[in-house]
Write a protein that holds these residues in place. Structure first.
Motif, PDB file in Angstrom:
ATOM      1  N   ASP A 228      13.963  46.458 -52.629  1.00 49.82           N
ATOM      2  CA  ASP A 228      13.488  45.184 -52.089  1.00 49.82           C
ATOM      3  C   ASP A 228      12.619  45.429 -50.859  1.00 49.82           C
ATOM      4  OD1 ASP A 228      14.634  43.205 -53.823  1.00 49.82           O
ATOM      5  OD2 ASP A 228      16.586  43.832 -53.041  1.00 49.82           O
ATOM      6  N   GLN A 229      11.651  44.542 -50.684  1.00 53.03           N
ATOM      7  CA  GLN A 229      10.726  44.660 -49.566  1.00 53.03           C
ATOM      8  C   GLN A 229      11.414  44.216 -48.277  1.00 53.03           C
ATOM      9  OE1 GLN A 229       7.159  45.545 -50.368  1.00 53.03           O
ATOM     10  NE2 GLN A 229       7.585  46.247 -48.297  1.00 53.03           N
ATOM     11  N   ILE A 230      11.379  45.113 -47.304  1.00 49.37           N
ATOM     12  CA  ILE A 230      11.987  44.811 -46.008  1.00 49.37           C
ATOM     13  C   ILE A 230      10.875  44.716 -44.972  1.00 49.37           C
ATOM     14  CG2 ILE A 230      13.514  45.720 -44.184  1.00 49.37           C
ATOM     15  CD1 ILE A 230      15.035  44.919 -46.702  1.00 49.37           C
ATOM     16  N   PHE A 231      10.947  43.726 -44.094  1.00 56.13           N
ATOM     17  CA  PHE A 231       9.992  43.622 -42.993  1.00 56.13           C
ATOM     18  C   PHE A 231      10.731  43.704 -41.670  1.00 56.13           C
ATOM     19  CE2 PHE A 231       7.714  41.436 -46.445  1.00 56.13           C
ATOM     20  CZ  PHE A 231       6.512  42.132 -46.406  1.00 56.13           C
ATOM     21  N   ASN A 232      10.244  44.569 -40.790  1.00 57.46           N
ATOM     22  CA  ASN A 232      10.811  44.659 -39.448  1.00 57.46           C
ATOM     23  C   ASN A 232       9.850  44.006 -38.462  1.00 57.46           C
ATOM     24  OD1 ASN A 232      12.907  46.123 -40.499  1.00 57.46           O
ATOM     25  ND2 ASN A 232      12.074  48.110 -39.927  1.00 57.46           N
ATOM     26  N   TYR A 233      10.271  42.926 -37.851  1.00 58.94           N
ATOM     27  CA  TYR A 233       9.470  42.237 -36.840  1.00 58.94           C
ATOM     28  C   TYR A 233       9.908  42.779 -35.482  1.00 58.94           C
ATOM     29  CZ  TYR A 233       7.965  38.694 -40.223  1.00 58.94           C
ATOM     30  OH  TYR A 233       7.406  38.049 -41.282  1.00 58.94           O
ATOM     31  N   ILE A 234       8.943  43.217 -34.676  1.00 61.95           N
ATOM     32  CA  ILE A 234       9.286  43.816 -33.388  1.00 61.95           C
ATOM     33  C   ILE A 234       8.443  43.183 -32.282  1.00 61.95           C
ATOM     34  CG2 ILE A 234       9.536  45.972 -32.095  1.00 61.95           C
ATOM     35  CD1 ILE A 234       9.266  47.474 -34.778  1.00 61.95           C
ATOM     36  N   GLU A 254      11.575  37.235 -54.021  1.00 58.39           N
ATOM     37  CA  GLU A 254      10.574  36.589 -54.865  1.00 58.39           C
ATOM     38  C   GLU A 254      11.271  35.791 -55.932  1.00 58.39           C
ATOM     39  OE1 GLU A 254       7.596  39.022 -56.651  1.00 58.39           O
ATOM     40  OE2 GLU A 254       6.998  39.823 -54.699  1.00 58.39           O
ATOM     41  N   LYS A 255      10.764  34.615 -56.155  1.00 54.42           N
ATOM     42  CA  LYS A 255      11.332  33.795 -57.210  1.00 54.42           C
ATOM     43  C   LYS A 255      10.224  33.439 -58.177  1.00 54.42           C
ATOM     44  CE  LYS A 255      13.127  29.658 -56.774  1.00 54.42           C
ATOM     45  NZ  LYS A 255      13.729  28.562 -56.035  1.00 54.42           N
ATOM     46  N   GLY A 259       6.884  32.462 -64.731  1.00 56.32           N
ATOM     47  CA  GLY A 259       5.880  33.513 -64.700  1.00 56.32           C
ATOM     48  C   GLY A 259       4.564  33.075 -64.081  1.00 56.32           C
ATOM     49  N   GLN A 260       4.462  31.861 -63.612  1.00 59.31           N
ATOM     50  CA  GLN A 260       3.217  31.384 -63.015  1.00 59.31           C
ATOM     51  C   GLN A 260       3.262  31.495 -61.497  1.00 59.31           C
ATOM     52  OE1 GLN A 260       2.548  27.500 -64.572  1.00 59.31           O
ATOM     53  NE2 GLN A 260       2.244  28.207 -66.647  1.00 59.31           N
ATOM     54  N   ALA A 261       3.656  30.425 -60.875  1.00 59.86           N
ATOM     55  CA  ALA A 261       3.723  30.436 -59.420  1.00 59.86           C
ATOM     56  C   ALA A 261       4.879  31.336 -58.964  1.00 59.86           C
ATOM     57  CB  ALA A 261       3.933  29.029 -58.905  1.00 59.86           C
ATOM     58  N   GLN A 262       4.636  32.081 -57.930  1.00 60.07           N
ATOM     59  CA  GLN A 262       5.707  32.879 -57.359  1.00 60.07           C
ATOM     60  C   GLN A 262       5.966  32.396 -55.947  1.00 60.07           C
ATOM     61  OE1 GLN A 262       4.894  37.026 -57.574  1.00 60.07           O
ATOM     62  NE2 GLN A 262       6.029  37.257 -59.451  1.00 60.07           N
ATOM     63  N   THR A 263       7.202  32.127 -55.669  1.00 57.73           N
ATOM     64  CA  THR A 263       7.548  31.715 -54.327  1.00 57.73           C
ATOM     65  C   THR A 263       8.081  32.938 -53.604  1.00 57.73           C
ATOM     66  OG1 THR A 263       8.608  29.967 -55.590  1.00 57.73           O
ATOM     67  CG2 THR A 263       8.507  29.674 -53.223  1.00 57.73           C
ATOM     68  N   ARG A 264       7.515  33.233 -52.459  1.00 59.61           N
ATOM     69  CA  ARG A 264       8.017  34.344 -51.676  1.00 59.61           C
ATOM     70  C   ARG A 264       8.723  33.783 -50.459  1.00 59.61           C
ATOM     71  NH1 ARG A 264       3.155  37.559 -50.103  1.00 59.61           N
ATOM     72  NH2 ARG A 264       4.293  39.505 -50.130  1.00 59.61           N
ATOM     73  N   LYS A 265       9.888  34.303 -50.237  1.00 60.55           N
ATOM     74  CA  LYS A 265      10.657  33.818 -49.109  1.00 60.55           C
ATOM     75  C   LYS A 265      11.039  35.002 -48.253  1.00 60.55           C
ATOM     76  CE  LYS A 265      13.316  29.799 -50.566  1.00 60.55           C
ATOM     77  NZ  LYS A 265      14.618  29.467 -51.154  1.00 60.55           N
ATOM     78  N   ILE A 266      10.811  34.901 -46.950  1.00 65.87           N
ATOM     79  CA  ILE A 266      11.225  35.973 -46.058  1.00 65.87           C
ATOM     80  C   ILE A 266      12.458  35.507 -45.291  1.00 65.87           C
ATOM     81  CG2 ILE A 266      10.538  37.351 -44.064  1.00 65.87           C
ATOM     82  CD1 ILE A 266       7.869  37.677 -45.278  1.00 65.87           C
ATOM     83  N   SER A 290      -0.775  44.439 -41.383  1.00 62.64           N
ATOM     84  CA  SER A 290      -1.737  43.705 -40.546  1.00 62.64           C
ATOM     85  C   SER A 290      -1.263  42.292 -40.278  1.00 62.64           C
ATOM     86  CB  SER A 290      -3.096  43.685 -41.235  1.00 62.64           C
ATOM     87  OG  SER A 290      -2.950  43.073 -42.494  1.00 62.64           O
ATOM     88  N   GLY A 291      -1.917  41.668 -39.334  1.00 65.41           N
ATOM     89  CA  GLY A 291      -1.442  40.408 -38.780  1.00 65.41           C
ATOM     90  C   GLY A 291      -1.341  39.229 -39.732  1.00 65.41           C
ATOM     91  N   ASN A 292      -1.905  39.342 -40.960  1.00 68.10           N
ATOM     92  CA  ASN A 292      -1.922  38.157 -41.813  1.00 68.10           C
ATOM     93  C   ASN A 292      -0.541  37.725 -42.278  1.00 68.10           C
ATOM     94  OD1 ASN A 292      -1.368  40.099 -43.680  1.00 68.10           O
ATOM     95  ND2 ASN A 292      -3.055  39.611 -45.057  1.00 68.10           N
ATOM     96  N   LEU A 293       0.451  38.580 -42.064  1.00 70.24           N
ATOM     97  CA  LEU A 293       1.804  38.208 -42.461  1.00 70.24           C
ATOM     98  C   LEU A 293       2.510  37.398 -41.388  1.00 70.24           C
ATOM     99  CD1 LEU A 293       3.547  40.965 -44.510  1.00 70.24           C
ATOM    100  CD2 LEU A 293       4.291  38.596 -44.394  1.00 70.24           C
ATOM    101  N   LYS A 294       1.909  37.457 -40.209  1.00 67.28           N
ATOM    102  CA  LYS A 294       2.552  36.824 -39.049  1.00 67.28           C
ATOM    103  C   LYS A 294       3.038  35.402 -39.342  1.00 67.28           C
ATOM    104  CE  LYS A 294       0.821  39.087 -34.917  1.00 67.28           C
ATOM    105  NZ  LYS A 294       0.059  38.873 -33.698  1.00 67.28           N
ATOM    106  N   ASN A 295       2.229  34.664 -40.050  1.00 67.59           N
ATOM    107  CA  ASN A 295       2.612  33.274 -40.247  1.00 67.59           C
ATOM    108  C   ASN A 295       3.330  33.036 -41.557  1.00 67.59           C
ATOM    109  OD1 ASN A 295       1.370  32.571 -37.790  1.00 67.59           O
ATOM    110  ND2 ASN A 295      -0.606  32.750 -38.842  1.00 67.59           N
TER     111      ASN A 295
END
Ligand SMILES: [Zn+2]
Length: 295
Positions: A228-234, A254-255, A259-266, A290-295
């Motif tokens: 699973d994808q892990i994100f560390n915010y520092i 990911e949900k 098979g169409q829309a994928q909802t990503r939840k962090i 890069s910063g585009n994940l910030k939001n």
């Protein structure tokens, strides 16, 4: 006095957590504390229907049919419940319902299996009555209410809104998140040094949670052991002249919707402050995002 409380419909035990309730009927809020209470609650109702069947058979002169014993065959019952020829939904005047599943088996002497049951989320949840008969007249007595036009589709549940059958999936995700939390906490306990900010003081740093998530200095992406994808915010801060880092470890779920829309939840797993530059190095593993994940 205003807290939510639920009472088992059989033993009246008070339950404070809605997750603990067991439901049997689609169109009813009737709920129970245990399988045992479900059995006991429905037993008199089962007896009532058994008695009705006995009387009806006498009336139609089919009291003793040899095929009745066939319903003790689990394979046959399974076929009748998963691939029925007919499904009927009967609803009484106060909105309570039950379902009738009918399947015809055609060996040398064909017979029909009839199952009267409750469904929950379109899955058989409680069998009120099961019988087998060769009598078209008896079979007809069970038909009534609304006939489900396509039994296969009905059972497949594809037309249900996602929310209606997502409960079990979400419960699975919740369990997975709890397991990940424990794993990260165990790892943190190992990696921490005694001189770092004590656990008891972590709540003093909770005010840094929001700003770290919304405006982190760095985000590192990594995969955990389960892929699973892990994100560390520092983010680095100063409090009373002391520099520290605030970490939020998140997992991305990911949900897929058809098979169409994928909802990503962090989803944040754990958050902690640290004074320890070594710990900072350990947790800034993975790729700098890069910063585009910030939001
Ligand atoms: Zn109970």
């Amino acid at each position: 006095m205003n807290r939510s409380v639920y009472f088992c419909n059989h033993c009246k035990k008070a339950l404070l957590d809605v997750e603990e309730l067991l439901f049997v009927e689609e169109s009813s809020a009737r709920s129970f504390c245990s399988e045992d209470c479900i059995e006991k609650y429905y037993q008199p109702i089962v007896s009532w229907y058994e008695n009705l069947e006995r009387e009806t058979r006498v009336e139609l002169k089919v009291a003793d049919e040899d095929c009745r014993s066939l319903i003790s065959d689990p394979n046959l019952m399974d076929k009748a419940l998963t691939k029925p020829d007919e499904i009927w939904r009967y609803e009484n005047e106060i909105g309570e319902d039950h379902f009738i599943f009918i399947k015809t088996f055609s060996p040398e002497r064909p017979f029909h299996v009839v199952i009267m049951c409750h469904l929950f989320e379109r899955q058989p949840s409680f069998i009120l009555l099961a019988t087998a008969t060769r009598s078209p007249k008896l079979l007809d007595k069970f038909r009534g209410g609304e006939k489900i036009t396509n039994p296969d589709e009905f059972i497949a549940r594809d037309d249900l809104p996602a929310g209606a059958i997502d409960l079990e999936l979400e419960q699975e995700s919740l369990n997975a998140i709890e397991a990940k939390k424990s794993a990260f906490l165990a790892r943190l306990l190992q990696d921490r040094i005694a001189a770092d900010i004590p656990f008891e003081q972590f709540d003093l740093y909770e005010k840094y949670f929001k700003t770290t998530l919304e405006d982190p200095d760095e985000i590192y992406a990594d995969e955990d052991d389960e892929g699973d994808q892990i994100f560390n915010y520092i983010k680095a801060y100063q409090q009373n002249g002391v520099s520290f880092y605030y970490f939020i470890i998140c997992v991305e779920l990911e949900k897929e919707d058809d098979g169409q829309a994928q909802t990503r939840k962090i989803i944040p797993l754990i958050a902690f402050p640290t004074l320890d530059g070594e710990l900072y190095k350990i947790y800034k593993s993975g790729t700098l995002v890069s910063g585009n994940l910030k939001n």
